[in-house]
Design a protein around this motif. Structure first.
Motif, PDB file in Angstrom:
ATOM      1  N   VAL A 127     -26.871 -90.112  -7.825  1.00  0.00           N
ATOM      2  CA  VAL A 127     -26.618 -91.487  -7.390  1.00  0.00           C
ATOM      3  C   VAL A 127     -25.495 -92.115  -8.214  1.00  0.00           C
ATOM      4  CG1 VAL A 127     -27.577 -93.821  -7.271  1.00  0.00           C
ATOM      5  CG2 VAL A 127     -28.941 -91.864  -6.501  1.00  0.00           C
ATOM      6  N   LEU A 128     -25.558 -91.959  -9.528  1.00  0.00           N
ATOM      7  CA  LEU A 128     -24.547 -92.580 -10.393  1.00  0.00           C
ATOM      8  C   LEU A 128     -23.171 -91.948 -10.181  1.00  0.00           C
ATOM      9  CD1 LEU A 128     -26.521 -93.118 -13.713  1.00  0.00           C
ATOM     10  CD2 LEU A 128     -25.978 -94.782 -11.937  1.00  0.00           C
ATOM     11  N   ALA A 129     -23.136 -90.644  -9.918  1.00  0.00           N
ATOM     12  CA  ALA A 129     -21.854 -89.983  -9.644  1.00  0.00           C
ATOM     13  C   ALA A 129     -21.231 -90.531  -8.364  1.00  0.00           C
ATOM     14  CB  ALA A 129     -22.050 -88.471  -9.535  1.00  0.00           C
ATOM     15  N   ALA A 130     -22.069 -90.736  -7.324  1.00  0.00           N
ATOM     16  CA  ALA A 130     -21.568 -91.282  -6.062  1.00  0.00           C
ATOM     17  C   ALA A 130     -21.061 -92.706  -6.249  1.00  0.00           C
ATOM     18  CB  ALA A 130     -22.671 -91.253  -5.003  1.00  0.00           C
ATOM     19  N   VAL A 131     -21.807 -93.504  -7.024  1.00  0.00           N
ATOM     20  CA  VAL A 131     -21.397 -94.890  -7.289  1.00  0.00           C
ATOM     21  C   VAL A 131     -20.065 -94.928  -8.032  1.00  0.00           C
ATOM     22  CG1 VAL A 131     -21.959 -96.939  -8.654  1.00  0.00           C
ATOM     23  CG2 VAL A 131     -23.719 -95.861  -7.262  1.00  0.00           C
ATOM     24  N   GLU A 132     -19.930 -94.063  -9.026  1.00  0.00           N
ATOM     25  CA  GLU A 132     -18.692 -94.060  -9.818  1.00  0.00           C
ATOM     26  C   GLU A 132     -17.504 -93.582  -8.985  1.00  0.00           C
ATOM     27  OE1 GLU A 132     -16.105 -94.697 -12.939  1.00  0.00           O
ATOM     28  OE2 GLU A 132     -18.143 -95.416 -12.580  1.00  0.00           O
ATOM     29  N   LEU A 133     -17.721 -92.610  -8.114  1.00  0.00           N
ATOM     30  CA  LEU A 133     -16.647 -92.173  -7.217  1.00  0.00           C
ATOM     31  C   LEU A 133     -16.181 -93.325  -6.333  1.00  0.00           C
ATOM     32  CD1 LEU A 133     -17.744 -88.614  -6.036  1.00  0.00           C
ATOM     33  CD2 LEU A 133     -15.644 -89.202  -7.251  1.00  0.00           C
ATOM     34  N   GLY A 134     -17.149 -94.080  -5.797  1.00  0.00           N
ATOM     35  CA  GLY A 134     -16.798 -95.228  -4.956  1.00  0.00           C
ATOM     36  C   GLY A 134     -16.005 -96.261  -5.715  1.00  0.00           C
ATOM     37  N   ARG A 135     -16.410 -96.501  -6.961  1.00  0.00           N
ATOM     38  CA  ARG A 135     -15.698 -97.496  -7.765  1.00  0.00           C
ATOM     39  C   ARG A 135     -14.281 -97.020  -8.096  1.00  0.00           C
ATOM     40  NH1 ARG A 135     -18.259-100.712 -12.866  1.00  0.00           N
ATOM     41  NH2 ARG A 135     -18.294 -98.711 -13.921  1.00  0.00           N
ATOM     42  N   ARG A 136     -14.140 -95.747  -8.398  1.00  0.00           N
ATOM     43  CA  ARG A 136     -12.804 -95.220  -8.726  1.00  0.00           C
ATOM     44  C   ARG A 136     -11.890 -95.228  -7.505  1.00  0.00           C
ATOM     45  NH1 ARG A 136     -13.747 -90.162 -12.990  1.00  0.00           N
ATOM     46  NH2 ARG A 136     -15.089 -91.343 -14.421  1.00  0.00           N
ATOM     47  N   ILE A 137     -12.443 -94.938  -6.343  1.00  0.00           N
ATOM     48  CA  ILE A 137     -11.645 -94.988  -5.109  1.00  0.00           C
ATOM     49  C   ILE A 137     -11.139 -96.407  -4.883  1.00  0.00           C
ATOM     50  CG2 ILE A 137     -11.775 -94.846  -2.589  1.00  0.00           C
ATOM     51  CD1 ILE A 137     -13.701 -92.456  -3.008  1.00  0.00           C
ATOM     52  N   ALA A 138     -12.023 -97.398  -5.103  1.00  0.00           N
ATOM     53  CA  ALA A 138     -11.643 -98.801  -4.899  1.00  0.00           C
ATOM     54  C   ALA A 138     -10.540 -99.232  -5.852  1.00  0.00           C
ATOM     55  CB  ALA A 138     -12.857 -99.700  -5.069  1.00  0.00           C
ATOM     56  N   ARG A 155     -12.158-104.870  -9.292  1.00  0.00           N
ATOM     57  CA  ARG A 155     -12.055-104.621 -10.725  1.00  0.00           C
ATOM     58  C   ARG A 155     -12.976-105.499 -11.568  1.00  0.00           C
ATOM     59  NH1 ARG A 155      -7.772-103.116  -8.053  1.00  0.00           N
ATOM     60  NH2 ARG A 155      -6.484-101.408  -8.834  1.00  0.00           N
ATOM     61  N   LEU A 156     -13.465-106.598 -11.006  1.00  0.00           N
ATOM     62  CA  LEU A 156     -14.276-107.533 -11.796  1.00  0.00           C
ATOM     63  C   LEU A 156     -15.639-107.872 -11.194  1.00  0.00           C
ATOM     64  CD1 LEU A 156     -11.606-110.159 -12.983  1.00  0.00           C
ATOM     65  CD2 LEU A 156     -12.624-108.301 -14.316  1.00  0.00           C
ATOM     66  N   LYS A 157     -15.842-107.691  -9.901  1.00  0.00           N
ATOM     67  CA  LYS A 157     -17.034-108.229  -9.251  1.00  0.00           C
ATOM     68  C   LYS A 157     -18.343-107.614  -9.748  1.00  0.00           C
ATOM     69  CE  LYS A 157     -18.039-107.181  -4.996  1.00  0.00           C
ATOM     70  NZ  LYS A 157     -17.984-107.006  -3.529  1.00  0.00           N
ATOM     71  N   TYR A 158     -18.310-106.368 -10.254  1.00  0.00           N
ATOM     72  CA  TYR A 158     -19.548-105.728 -10.683  1.00  0.00           C
ATOM     73  C   TYR A 158     -19.822-105.875 -12.184  1.00  0.00           C
ATOM     74  CZ  TYR A 158     -19.313-103.538  -6.093  1.00  0.00           C
ATOM     75  OH  TYR A 158     -19.240-103.323  -4.740  1.00  0.00           O
ATOM     76  N   GLU A 159     -18.938-106.548 -12.890  1.00  0.00           N
ATOM     77  CA  GLU A 159     -19.118-106.702 -14.331  1.00  0.00           C
ATOM     78  C   GLU A 159     -20.281-107.652 -14.633  1.00  0.00           C
ATOM     79  OE1 GLU A 159     -17.654-104.974 -16.525  1.00  0.00           O
ATOM     80  OE2 GLU A 159     -16.030-104.070 -15.351  1.00  0.00           O
ATOM     81  N   THR A 160     -21.092-107.271 -15.619  1.00  0.00           N
ATOM     82  CA  THR A 160     -22.234-108.110 -15.999  1.00  0.00           C
ATOM     83  C   THR A 160     -21.883-109.080 -17.116  1.00  0.00           C
ATOM     84  OG1 THR A 160     -22.998-106.379 -17.525  1.00  0.00           O
ATOM     85  CG2 THR A 160     -23.917-106.377 -15.301  1.00  0.00           C
ATOM     86  N   ALA A 163      -7.205-114.046 -14.160  1.00  0.00           N
ATOM     87  CA  ALA A 163      -8.397-113.644 -13.410  1.00  0.00           C
ATOM     88  C   ALA A 163      -9.590-113.535 -14.345  1.00  0.00           C
ATOM     89  CB  ALA A 163      -8.169-112.303 -12.716  1.00  0.00           C
ATOM     90  N   HIS A 164     -10.737-113.985 -13.872  1.00  0.00           N
ATOM     91  CA  HIS A 164     -11.971-113.679 -14.589  1.00  0.00           C
ATOM     92  C   HIS A 164     -13.147-113.745 -13.631  1.00  0.00           C
ATOM     93  CE1 HIS A 164     -12.592-118.092 -14.951  1.00  0.00           C
ATOM     94  NE2 HIS A 164     -13.823-117.838 -15.339  1.00  0.00           N
ATOM     95  N   ASN A 165     -14.278-113.259 -14.080  1.00  0.00           N
ATOM     96  CA  ASN A 165     -15.474-113.185 -13.239  1.00  0.00           C
ATOM     97  C   ASN A 165     -16.561-114.108 -13.763  1.00  0.00           C
ATOM     98  OD1 ASN A 165     -15.699-111.309 -15.520  1.00  0.00           O
ATOM     99  ND2 ASN A 165     -17.698-110.828 -14.662  1.00  0.00           N
ATOM    100  N   ILE A 225      -7.584-116.583 -10.364  1.00  0.00           N
ATOM    101  CA  ILE A 225      -8.625-116.163  -9.429  1.00  0.00           C
ATOM    102  C   ILE A 225      -9.934-115.990 -10.196  1.00  0.00           C
ATOM    103  CG2 ILE A 225      -9.410-114.359  -7.845  1.00  0.00           C
ATOM    104  CD1 ILE A 225      -7.003-115.785  -6.730  1.00  0.00           C
ATOM    105  N   ILE A 226     -10.971-116.704  -9.743  1.00  0.00           N
ATOM    106  CA  ILE A 226     -12.306-116.515 -10.309  1.00  0.00           C
ATOM    107  C   ILE A 226     -13.152-115.771  -9.289  1.00  0.00           C
ATOM    108  CG2 ILE A 226     -14.371-117.597 -11.264  1.00  0.00           C
ATOM    109  CD1 ILE A 226     -12.726-120.001 -12.020  1.00  0.00           C
ATOM    110  N   VAL A 227     -13.741-114.671  -9.722  1.00  0.00           N
ATOM    111  CA  VAL A 227     -14.568-113.832  -8.858  1.00  0.00           C
ATOM    112  C   VAL A 227     -16.036-114.128  -9.148  1.00  0.00           C
ATOM    113  CG1 VAL A 227     -15.233-111.468  -8.301  1.00  0.00           C
ATOM    114  CG2 VAL A 227     -12.838-112.013  -8.780  1.00  0.00           C
ATOM    115  N   GLY A 228     -16.804-114.346  -8.096  1.00  0.00           N
ATOM    116  CA  GLY A 228     -18.244-114.547  -8.243  1.00  0.00           C
ATOM    117  C   GLY A 228     -18.979-113.968  -7.066  1.00  0.00           C
ATOM    118  N   GLY A 229     -19.824-112.971  -7.300  1.00  0.00           N
ATOM    119  CA  GLY A 229     -20.512-112.311  -6.195  1.00  0.00           C
ATOM    120  C   GLY A 229     -19.498-111.665  -5.267  1.00  0.00           C
TER     121      GLY A 229
END
Length: 231
Positions: A88-99, A122-127, A178-180, A214-218
């Protein structure tokens, strides 16, 4: 043949895979896509049920939450061992790298929607709250994306010297800030506005345009330029 096979007639653990083959990957829901990665369930629960349980644990943020889970955290979920967690994590990381994969063709930012399309993956998934800059040349082509600081945005976190140094070192003609907001609400705070104005003044002194913030939220964003806040 698959065309003559009804999805409801298939064994439950096989339905997502057969549905993908018959109707295309776009026809599958999130749980079904996860089920294909997990491959099998347990004696007590089908693979679809295991996938649904995973999503229900993090229903506040949905799929976005999986990006920030570790293999250990995933393995604690009943029906998901280390091997499935790794898949699962490998698939998620591949998707993120493609994006985030840079295009061979230069990316051009012609306005806030273009900037948001480039920044959000680049920022939307950051915690944690991260402040970054997009450096542009005289043709509004992206030169680079740089993370400047991590933490709640205020004058003590983001210093104009660091921002301008990146611009000068990369021969940038303009910058997009830019920030999130990990809370999911992209509405600017008082500190966001004050910091932006401080950087605009610094850019005027250095001859470097601050084109937008640009502020990213959700899944949304706020553009200072669109909101008339670039003054």
């Amino acid at each position: 043949m698959i065309k003559n096979t009804m999805v409801r007639d298939l064994p439950e653990q096989e339905r997502p895979r057969e549905k993908l083959i018959a109707y295309g990957v776009q026809s599958l829901g999130n749980a079904e896509l996860l089920a294909i990665l997990l491959r099998s369930g347990t004696k007590e629960a089908s693979v679809l049920r295991v996938a649904e349980n995973l999503l229900s644990l993090y229903k506040e943020r949905g799929l976005a939450s999986i990006v920030n889970l570790s293999a250990v955290q995933l393995s604690r979920i009943h029906g998901i061992g280390p091997a499935k967690a790794a898949t699962v994590l490998a698939a998620v990381e591949l998707g993120r790298r493609i994006a985030q994969e840079p295009s061979k063709k230069k990316i051009v930012i012609n306005g806030p929607p273009d900037a948001a399309d480039y920044i959000m993956p680049r920022l939307k998934y950051e915690t944690k709250e991260k402040f970054a800059i997009v450096l542009l040349n005289v043709k509004n082509q992206v030169l680079s994306f740089r993370i400047i600081s991590v933490g709640i945005l205020n004058a003590s976190i983001v210093h104009p010297r660091e921002v301008m140094a990146e611009a000068l070192n990369n021969s940038a003609a303009a910058i997009i800030l830019a920030h999130n907001h990990p809370s999911g609400d992209p509405a600017p705070s008082g500190d966001d506005i004050a910091t932006t104005r401080r950087l605009i003044k610094a850019g005027q002194i250095m001859g470097i345009e601050i084109a937008d913030h640009i502020i990213v939220g959700g899944n949304g964003y706020i553009s200072f330029k669109e909101q008339g806040l670039m003054r």
